[in-house]
Design a protein around this motif. Sequence first.
Motif, PDB file in Angstrom:
ATOM      1  N   ASP A  46       7.197 -18.636 -45.160  1.00  0.00           N
ATOM      2  CA  ASP A  46       7.335 -17.204 -45.404  1.00  0.00           C
ATOM      3  C   ASP A  46       8.812 -16.850 -45.408  1.00  0.00           C
ATOM      4  OD1 ASP A  46       6.728 -14.533 -45.803  1.00  0.00           O
ATOM      5  OD2 ASP A  46       5.512 -14.316 -43.997  1.00  0.00           O
ATOM      6  N   LEU A  47       9.128 -15.722 -46.015  1.00  0.00           N
ATOM      7  CA  LEU A  47      10.495 -15.223 -45.955  1.00  0.00           C
ATOM      8  C   LEU A  47      10.838 -14.852 -44.517  1.00  0.00           C
ATOM      9  CD1 LEU A  47      10.492 -12.884 -49.078  1.00  0.00           C
ATOM     10  CD2 LEU A  47      11.822 -14.979 -48.834  1.00  0.00           C
ATOM     11  N   ILE A  48      12.008 -15.251 -44.075  1.00  0.00           N
ATOM     12  CA  ILE A  48      12.438 -14.901 -42.722  1.00  0.00           C
ATOM     13  C   ILE A  48      12.479 -13.385 -42.554  1.00  0.00           C
ATOM     14  CG2 ILE A  48      14.362 -15.014 -41.094  1.00  0.00           C
ATOM     15  CD1 ILE A  48      12.768 -17.605 -41.334  1.00  0.00           C
ATOM     16  N   GLU A  53      10.331  -8.388 -40.064  1.00  0.00           N
ATOM     17  CA  GLU A  53       9.667  -7.091 -40.203  1.00  0.00           C
ATOM     18  C   GLU A  53       8.347  -7.063 -39.427  1.00  0.00           C
ATOM     19  OE1 GLU A  53       8.990  -3.140 -41.468  1.00  0.00           O
ATOM     20  OE2 GLU A  53      10.782  -4.393 -41.229  1.00  0.00           O
ATOM     21  N   ASP A  54       7.633  -8.189 -39.419  1.00  0.00           N
ATOM     22  CA  ASP A  54       6.408  -8.271 -38.618  1.00  0.00           C
ATOM     23  C   ASP A  54       6.716  -8.067 -37.137  1.00  0.00           C
ATOM     24  OD1 ASP A  54       4.794  -8.758 -40.816  1.00  0.00           O
ATOM     25  OD2 ASP A  54       4.880 -10.946 -40.597  1.00  0.00           O
ATOM     26  N   VAL A  55       7.808  -8.654 -36.664  1.00  0.00           N
ATOM     27  CA  VAL A  55       8.204  -8.477 -35.268  1.00  0.00           C
ATOM     28  C   VAL A  55       8.475  -7.007 -34.992  1.00  0.00           C
ATOM     29  CG1 VAL A  55       9.976  -8.976 -33.545  1.00  0.00           C
ATOM     30  CG2 VAL A  55       9.076 -10.822 -34.978  1.00  0.00           C
ATOM     31  N   GLY A  59       5.380  -6.443 -32.949  1.00  0.00           N
ATOM     32  CA  GLY A  59       5.779  -7.132 -31.733  1.00  0.00           C
ATOM     33  C   GLY A  59       5.693  -8.639 -31.930  1.00  0.00           C
ATOM     34  N   TYR A  60       6.191  -9.387 -30.945  1.00  0.00           N
ATOM     35  CA  TYR A  60       6.255 -10.842 -31.082  1.00  0.00           C
ATOM     36  C   TYR A  60       4.866 -11.474 -31.147  1.00  0.00           C
ATOM     37  CZ  TYR A  60      11.258 -10.595 -30.244  1.00  0.00           C
ATOM     38  OH  TYR A  60      12.593 -10.320 -30.361  1.00  0.00           O
ATOM     39  N   ALA A  61       3.934 -10.984 -30.338  1.00  0.00           N
ATOM     40  CA  ALA A  61       2.594 -11.575 -30.328  1.00  0.00           C
ATOM     41  C   ALA A  61       1.898 -11.353 -31.657  1.00  0.00           C
ATOM     42  CB  ALA A  61       1.771 -11.006 -29.180  1.00  0.00           C
ATOM     43  N   GLY A  62       1.995 -10.144 -32.199  1.00  0.00           N
ATOM     44  CA  GLY A  62       1.361  -9.847 -33.479  1.00  0.00           C
ATOM     45  C   GLY A  62       1.993 -10.629 -34.622  1.00  0.00           C
ATOM     46  N   ALA A  63       3.316 -10.713 -34.596  1.00  0.00           N
ATOM     47  CA  ALA A  63       4.013 -11.462 -35.642  1.00  0.00           C
ATOM     48  C   ALA A  63       3.647 -12.942 -35.587  1.00  0.00           C
ATOM     49  CB  ALA A  63       5.520 -11.273 -35.501  1.00  0.00           C
ATOM     50  N   ALA A  64       3.479 -13.461 -34.376  1.00  0.00           N
ATOM     51  CA  ALA A  64       3.099 -14.868 -34.231  1.00  0.00           C
ATOM     52  C   ALA A  64       1.711 -15.124 -34.806  1.00  0.00           C
ATOM     53  CB  ALA A  64       3.153 -15.277 -32.765  1.00  0.00           C
ATOM     54  N   LYS A  65       0.806 -14.142 -34.672  1.00  0.00           N
ATOM     55  CA  LYS A  65      -0.528 -14.292 -35.254  1.00  0.00           C
ATOM     56  C   LYS A  65      -0.454 -14.343 -36.779  1.00  0.00           C
ATOM     57  CE  LYS A  65      -3.360 -12.223 -31.599  1.00  0.00           C
ATOM     58  NZ  LYS A  65      -4.315 -11.129 -31.268  1.00  0.00           N
ATOM     59  N   VAL A  66       0.395 -13.497 -37.356  1.00  0.00           N
ATOM     60  CA  VAL A  66       0.548 -13.507 -38.815  1.00  0.00           C
ATOM     61  C   VAL A  66       1.094 -14.852 -39.277  1.00  0.00           C
ATOM     62  CG1 VAL A  66       1.722 -12.454 -40.780  1.00  0.00           C
ATOM     63  CG2 VAL A  66       0.874 -11.011 -38.931  1.00  0.00           C
ATOM     64  N   TYR A 250       5.752 -28.010 -34.381  1.00  0.00           N
ATOM     65  CA  TYR A 250       4.909 -26.927 -34.886  1.00  0.00           C
ATOM     66  C   TYR A 250       4.572 -25.921 -33.787  1.00  0.00           C
ATOM     67  CZ  TYR A 250       4.186 -28.087 -39.756  1.00  0.00           C
ATOM     68  OH  TYR A 250       4.385 -28.288 -41.099  1.00  0.00           O
ATOM     69  N   THR A 251       4.465 -26.369 -32.559  1.00  0.00           N
ATOM     70  CA  THR A 251       4.290 -25.422 -31.460  1.00  0.00           C
ATOM     71  C   THR A 251       5.485 -24.487 -31.373  1.00  0.00           C
ATOM     72  OG1 THR A 251       2.917 -26.971 -30.191  1.00  0.00           O
ATOM     73  CG2 THR A 251       4.005 -25.222 -28.958  1.00  0.00           C
ATOM     74  N   GLU A 252       6.682 -25.043 -31.537  1.00  0.00           N
ATOM     75  CA  GLU A 252       7.897 -24.221 -31.508  1.00  0.00           C
ATOM     76  C   GLU A 252       7.936 -23.252 -32.689  1.00  0.00           C
ATOM     77  OE1 GLU A 252      10.436 -24.056 -29.214  1.00  0.00           O
ATOM     78  OE2 GLU A 252       9.050 -25.237 -27.979  1.00  0.00           O
ATOM     79  N   VAL A 253       7.501 -23.707 -33.851  1.00  0.00           N
ATOM     80  CA  VAL A 253       7.545 -22.862 -35.040  1.00  0.00           C
ATOM     81  C   VAL A 253       6.678 -21.624 -34.851  1.00  0.00           C
ATOM     82  CG1 VAL A 253       6.869 -22.743 -37.485  1.00  0.00           C
ATOM     83  CG2 VAL A 253       8.104 -24.746 -36.612  1.00  0.00           C
ATOM     84  N   GLN A 254       5.486 -21.794 -34.266  1.00  0.00           N
ATOM     85  CA  GLN A 254       4.584 -20.647 -34.122  1.00  0.00           C
ATOM     86  C   GLN A 254       4.973 -19.751 -32.949  1.00  0.00           C
ATOM     87  OE1 GLN A 254       0.461 -21.609 -34.529  1.00  0.00           O
ATOM     88  NE2 GLN A 254      -0.248 -19.576 -33.896  1.00  0.00           N
ATOM     89  N   ASP A 255       5.677 -20.273 -31.986  1.00  0.00           N
ATOM     90  CA  ASP A 255       6.065 -19.496 -30.812  1.00  0.00           C
ATOM     91  C   ASP A 255       7.330 -18.695 -31.117  1.00  0.00           C
ATOM     92  OD1 ASP A 255       6.538 -18.434 -28.336  1.00  0.00           O
ATOM     93  OD2 ASP A 255       7.058 -20.339 -27.368  1.00  0.00           O
ATOM     94  N   LEU A 256       7.153 -17.432 -31.504  1.00  0.00           N
ATOM     95  CA  LEU A 256       8.306 -16.597 -31.833  1.00  0.00           C
ATOM     96  C   LEU A 256       9.042 -16.118 -30.594  1.00  0.00           C
ATOM     97  CD1 LEU A 256       6.780 -14.457 -34.721  1.00  0.00           C
ATOM     98  CD2 LEU A 256       8.366 -16.378 -34.915  1.00  0.00           C
ATOM     99  N   GLY A 257       8.435 -16.241 -29.417  1.00  0.00           N
ATOM    100  CA  GLY A 257       9.113 -15.905 -28.180  1.00  0.00           C
ATOM    101  C   GLY A 257       9.468 -14.431 -28.102  1.00  0.00           C
TER     102      GLY A 257
END
Length: 259
Positions: A46-48, A53-55, A59-66, A250-257
């Motif tokens: 996805d585009l960074i 914008e999702d964040v 928020g971080y949790a919602g953006a991580a779900k997307v 991949y765990t790191e990639v999905q964890d937006l923190g």
Amino acid sequence: MELFDAWCDLAESKDKRKRLWALVEKERGREEIEDELVQVMRSHYDLIENIAEDVNRLGYAGAAKVLGAVLPQGAKSRSGDLGEILAAELVEEKTGFSVPIRRLRYKDGREMALRGDDFIGVAYDSDDRLWLLKGESKSRKKLGKTTITEARTALNRNHGRCTPDSLLFLANRLLDSNNRDDQDLGRTIRDEVGLEALRPNRIDHMFFTLSGNGVPNALIADLQAASINRNHYVVNLHIEDHGEFIAAIYTEVQDLGND
């Protein structure tokens, strides 16, 4: 930061138009590039700017779900995707070709492999004429002869030319761009599908491998047997803990923190 320069030592063997690149992780090289690699991987899905914008909105949790909705979860899918990602990045860092479209953004299922050539590099020569790189990538815990033969067969398919469907996919995405240079490149690539004007010596081949066992003899033999009517790159990135590395990154990639 140049990703591979910071991460790996590269040993090159060259014979006329054939190059073998063996990449081995430097001591602490993985730690050096981990944050950058995570960002690079996200950018292939996805585009960074979209993630940012999702964040802001979710928020971080919602953006991580997307983000998680497009990331593969199976070990095989992740392995294959990472091979394509690293191949594209290596092409742009080391060869002078660009890979203008991030194909993984266009998958119709996160566990599905895209059809066609794994990656296509594009360049222009000093006379502003099109030059292409047709690429195959393979990621295996243990790279063996069967996989190597499959990749070489794919590279040689269609008389060594990029497949028309792969070129049209690339061209049409470029034509969708608002950038005039992208549109011009897309038109040029569509013309190539219709005219097949590029000679074999203007279509280079790259076989990129990511494996836990380093460079097998079968990979060297494959390169030696390749034709001499074009440039060949055969690449091996040796990651000893192949499966564990892929799962962890991949765990790191999905964890937006929270940063």
